[in-house]
Scaffold this motif. Structure first.
Motif, PDB file in Angstrom:
ATOM      1  N   TYR A 212       0.832  -1.207   0.000  1.00 13.74           N
ATOM      2  CA  TYR A 212       0.000   0.000   0.000  1.00 13.74           C
ATOM      3  C   TYR A 212       0.863   1.252   0.000  1.00 13.74           C
ATOM      4  CZ  TYR A 212      -2.772   3.789   2.012  1.00 13.74           C
ATOM      5  OH  TYR A 212      -3.360   5.001   2.259  1.00 13.74           O
ATOM      6  N   HIS A 213       1.866   1.289   0.869  1.00 11.94           N
ATOM      7  CA  HIS A 213       2.716   2.481   0.923  1.00 11.94           C
ATOM      8  C   HIS A 213       3.668   2.551  -0.269  1.00 11.94           C
ATOM      9  CE1 HIS A 213       1.525   4.526   4.548  1.00 11.94           C
ATOM     10  NE2 HIS A 213       1.463   3.369   5.188  1.00 11.94           N
ATOM     11  N   TYR A 214       3.994   1.411  -0.842  1.00  9.55           N
ATOM     12  CA  TYR A 214       4.803   1.437  -2.072  1.00  9.55           C
ATOM     13  C   TYR A 214       4.036   2.140  -3.189  1.00  9.55           C
ATOM     14  CZ  TYR A 214       7.206  -0.154  -6.259  1.00  9.55           C
ATOM     15  OH  TYR A 214       7.849  -0.196  -7.466  1.00  9.55           O
ATOM     16  N   THR A 215       2.733   1.892  -3.265  1.00  8.98           N
ATOM     17  CA  THR A 215       1.931   2.564  -4.290  1.00  8.98           C
ATOM     18  C   THR A 215       1.803   4.054  -4.021  1.00  8.98           C
ATOM     19  OG1 THR A 215      -0.158   2.126  -3.114  1.00  8.98           O
ATOM     20  CG2 THR A 215       0.603   0.461  -4.702  1.00  8.98           C
ATOM     21  N   ARG A 216       1.966   4.470  -2.781  1.00 10.06           N
ATOM     22  CA  ARG A 216       1.863   5.888  -2.419  1.00 10.06           C
ATOM     23  C   ARG A 216       3.190   6.621  -2.584  1.00 10.06           C
ATOM     24  NH1 ARG A 216       1.430   7.197   2.428  1.00 10.06           N
ATOM     25  NH2 ARG A 216       0.216   9.125   2.168  1.00 10.06           N
ATOM     26  N   SER A 217       4.283   5.965  -2.160  1.00  5.52           N
ATOM     27  CA  SER A 217       5.560   6.669  -2.061  1.00  5.52           C
ATOM     28  C   SER A 217       6.713   5.969  -2.766  1.00  5.52           C
ATOM     29  CB  SER A 217       5.927   6.855  -0.585  1.00  5.52           C
ATOM     30  OG  SER A 217       6.113   5.594   0.041  1.00  5.52           O
ATOM     31  N   GLY A 218       6.486   4.761  -3.253  1.00  3.19           N
ATOM     32  CA  GLY A 218       7.575   4.012  -3.866  1.00  3.19           C
ATOM     33  C   GLY A 218       8.513   3.387  -2.867  1.00  3.19           C
ATOM     34  N   ASP A 219       8.122   3.366  -1.588  1.00  7.05           N
ATOM     35  CA  ASP A 219       8.973   2.841  -0.522  1.00  7.05           C
ATOM     36  C   ASP A 219       8.322   1.600   0.067  1.00  7.05           C
ATOM     37  OD1 ASP A 219      10.651   2.338   1.577  1.00  7.05           O
ATOM     38  OD2 ASP A 219      10.410   4.289   2.556  1.00  7.05           O
ATOM     39  N   TRP A 220       8.960   0.438  -0.138  1.00  5.39           N
ATOM     40  CA  TRP A 220       8.433  -0.799   0.411  1.00  5.39           C
ATOM     41  C   TRP A 220       8.501  -0.825   1.936  1.00  5.39           C
ATOM     42  CZ3 TRP A 220       5.638  -4.391  -1.999  1.00  5.39           C
ATOM     43  CH2 TRP A 220       5.709  -4.496  -3.395  1.00  5.39           C
ATOM     44  N   PHE A 221       9.439  -0.089   2.502  1.00  2.00           N
ATOM     45  CA  PHE A 221       9.627  -0.077   3.956  1.00  2.00           C
ATOM     46  C   PHE A 221       9.262   1.296   4.527  1.00  2.00           C
ATOM     47  CE2 PHE A 221      12.505  -3.291   2.264  1.00  2.00           C
ATOM     48  CZ  PHE A 221      12.142  -4.383   3.030  1.00  2.00           C
ATOM     49  N   ALA A 222       8.105   1.788   4.113  1.00  2.00           N
ATOM     50  CA  ALA A 222       7.675   3.117   4.551  1.00  2.00           C
ATOM     51  C   ALA A 222       7.520   3.196   6.055  1.00  2.00           C
ATOM     52  CB  ALA A 222       6.354   3.479   3.870  1.00  2.00           C
ATOM     53  N   TRP A 223       7.086   2.103   6.689  1.00  2.00           N
ATOM     54  CA  TRP A 223       6.921   2.128   8.143  1.00  2.00           C
ATOM     55  C   TRP A 223       8.261   2.333   8.837  1.00  2.00           C
ATOM     56  CZ3 TRP A 223       9.708  -1.655  10.554  1.00  2.00           C
ATOM     57  CH2 TRP A 223      10.060  -2.770   9.796  1.00  2.00           C
ATOM     58  N   LYS A 224       9.330   1.749   8.282  1.00  2.00           N
ATOM     59  CA  LYS A 224      10.661   1.932   8.854  1.00  2.00           C
ATOM     60  C   LYS A 224      11.193   3.333   8.555  1.00  2.00           C
ATOM     61  CE  LYS A 224      15.307  -0.113   8.865  1.00  2.00           C
ATOM     62  NZ  LYS A 224      16.010   1.146   8.494  1.00  2.00           N
ATOM     63  N   SER A 225      10.986   3.797   7.341  1.00  2.00           N
ATOM     64  CA  SER A 225      11.421   5.151   6.973  1.00  2.00           C
ATOM     65  C   SER A 225      10.708   6.197   7.814  1.00  2.00           C
ATOM     66  CB  SER A 225      11.147   5.405   5.482  1.00  2.00           C
ATOM     67  OG  SER A 225      11.822   4.472   4.668  1.00  2.00           O
ATOM     68  N   ALA A 226       9.445   5.909   8.170  1.00  2.00           N
ATOM     69  CA  ALA A 226       8.681   6.843   9.001  1.00  2.00           C
ATOM     70  C   ALA A 226       9.270   6.946  10.394  1.00  2.00           C
ATOM     71  CB  ALA A 226       7.227   6.396   9.070  1.00  2.00           C
TER      72      ALA A 226
END
Length: 352
Positions: A212-226
């Motif tokens: 879901y976040h990959y489709t938003r930001s291109g980041d598979w690990f958006a939770w970690k980046s956050a």
């Protein structure tokens, strides 16, 4: 054998202590102001996600830290908000109901393991950061899935365990550690290999959330980046994390007390891990140890005391202690700290 008395005792302790906290903290405060006090820190962020999504408040720059919060609690908030107009009250009701489920199954798990159910429940409820089981946080909701999942695994009901663990994975990243621990429990039980595919089920929500976040930001690990963007929680060597936390704890600002609490939480965590190792609870050690490793290799200690309320294997182990004076001493020390932390939270201070 799991008895109805264990369920009854758990519910009496849960609702009795919640009523006690309500009376102790509501006096002299209007209901509107009281509900607003519970909408502090992460509770407010969950409401923002539930109301506006992961882009955050309209008219402001997107909050880079929001993807750190998994969707289980915001989705529950949206659902309850359909019938409960006040967001803060909705969060409190979710935690109230989820906490009741969690304590019932904690008592059942303790009895299944040969302990006393009410002791496990009370040990959890008087822990210094137990306020987060009441607030509109995700701890109670996570435990409402995780503890029944663990009990099902111990009873070798793997499909049920996997589906419940998938629910936990929707709520917190801690679901990943639970999934790995279930694998350890599965291997130790030597079941039929045809049950093994069920172990992948708890990973599906994690994969879905990442996509879901990959489709938003291109980041598979958006939770970690956050975590890194919102709180600066990058992975470092454990001694670096300790050194930075110690320096902050020795300071004179308002957060020094909070960092001292974090160091105390690490001490409790390490002692707990040693205890589980001595008891040879290897799968429980995997569950708790992975959390400890992640928290103690962060740039600094953050929310370690709060995370300890998720370590249900410790409360189960406590329920098997036969020397009751140990529990009495624990309750006499921990109980007042729990009340103090509740007051800190309701006055806007960091409480874990």
């Amino acid at each position: 054998m799991i008895t109805r008395s264990a369920d009854r005792d758990a519910l009496l302790l849960w609702f009795g202590t919640r009523f006690g906290l309500l009376v102790a903290t509501l006096l002299g405060v209007s209901l509107h102001e009281y509900l607003g006090r519970w909408r502090a820190w992460d509770a407010g962020l969950f409401v923002v996600i539930a109301e506006y999504g992961y882009d955050g408040l309209p008219g402001r720059d997107p909050d880079a830290g929001l993807p750190a919060f998994f969707p289980g609690m915001p989705l529950a908030l949206r659902l309850v908000h359909l019938v409960v107009p006040d967001w803060s009250l909705a969060g409190l009701l979710i935690s109230l109901a989820a906490g009741a489920v969690a304590t019932i199954f904690l008592a059942r798990l303790a009895v299944f393991e040969g302990g006393t159910g009410w002791v496990a429940v009370l040990a959890l409820l008087v822990f210094p950061t137990a306020v987060f089981l009441t607030a509109g946080y995700s701890e109670s909701l996570f435990l409402a899935f995780a503890i029944p999942a663990w009990l099902a695994a111990r009873q070798r009901r793997w499909p049920t365990a996997a589906l419940l663990a998938a629910g936990a994975s929707c709520v917190r990243i801690t679901g990943l550690f639970l999934a790995v621990a279930l694998c350890a429990e599965f291997v130790s039980s030597r079941p039929a290999l045809r049950q093994a595919p069920w172990l992948a089920v708890p990973l599906l929500p994690l994969a879905g959330y990442s996509f879901y976040h990959y489709t938003r930001s291109g980041d598979w690990f958006a939770w970690k980046s956050a975590q890194e963007a919102g709180w600066g929680r990058e992975m470092v060597w454990p001694w670096e994390s300790f050194a930075k936390t110690w320096e902050a704890a020795m300071g004179g600002d308002e957060f020094a007390v909070a960092f001292r609490m974090e160091i105390a939480g690490v001490v409790v965590a390490v002692l707990g891990l040693v205890w589980l190792a001595l008891l040879r609870r290897w799968s429980s050690l995997v569950y708790c140890g992975l959390q400890a490793g992640a928290l103690m290799t962060s740039a600094y200690y953050l929310s370690i005391p709060r995370s300890l309320v998720l370590w249900f294997p410790l409360w189960v182990a406590f329920a098997q202690v036969r020397r009751r004076w140990i529990f009495v001493v624990y309750a006499m020390v921990s109980g007042p700290l729990m009340v103090l932390n509740t007051v800190r939270f309701l006055t806007g201070a960091w409480a874990g």
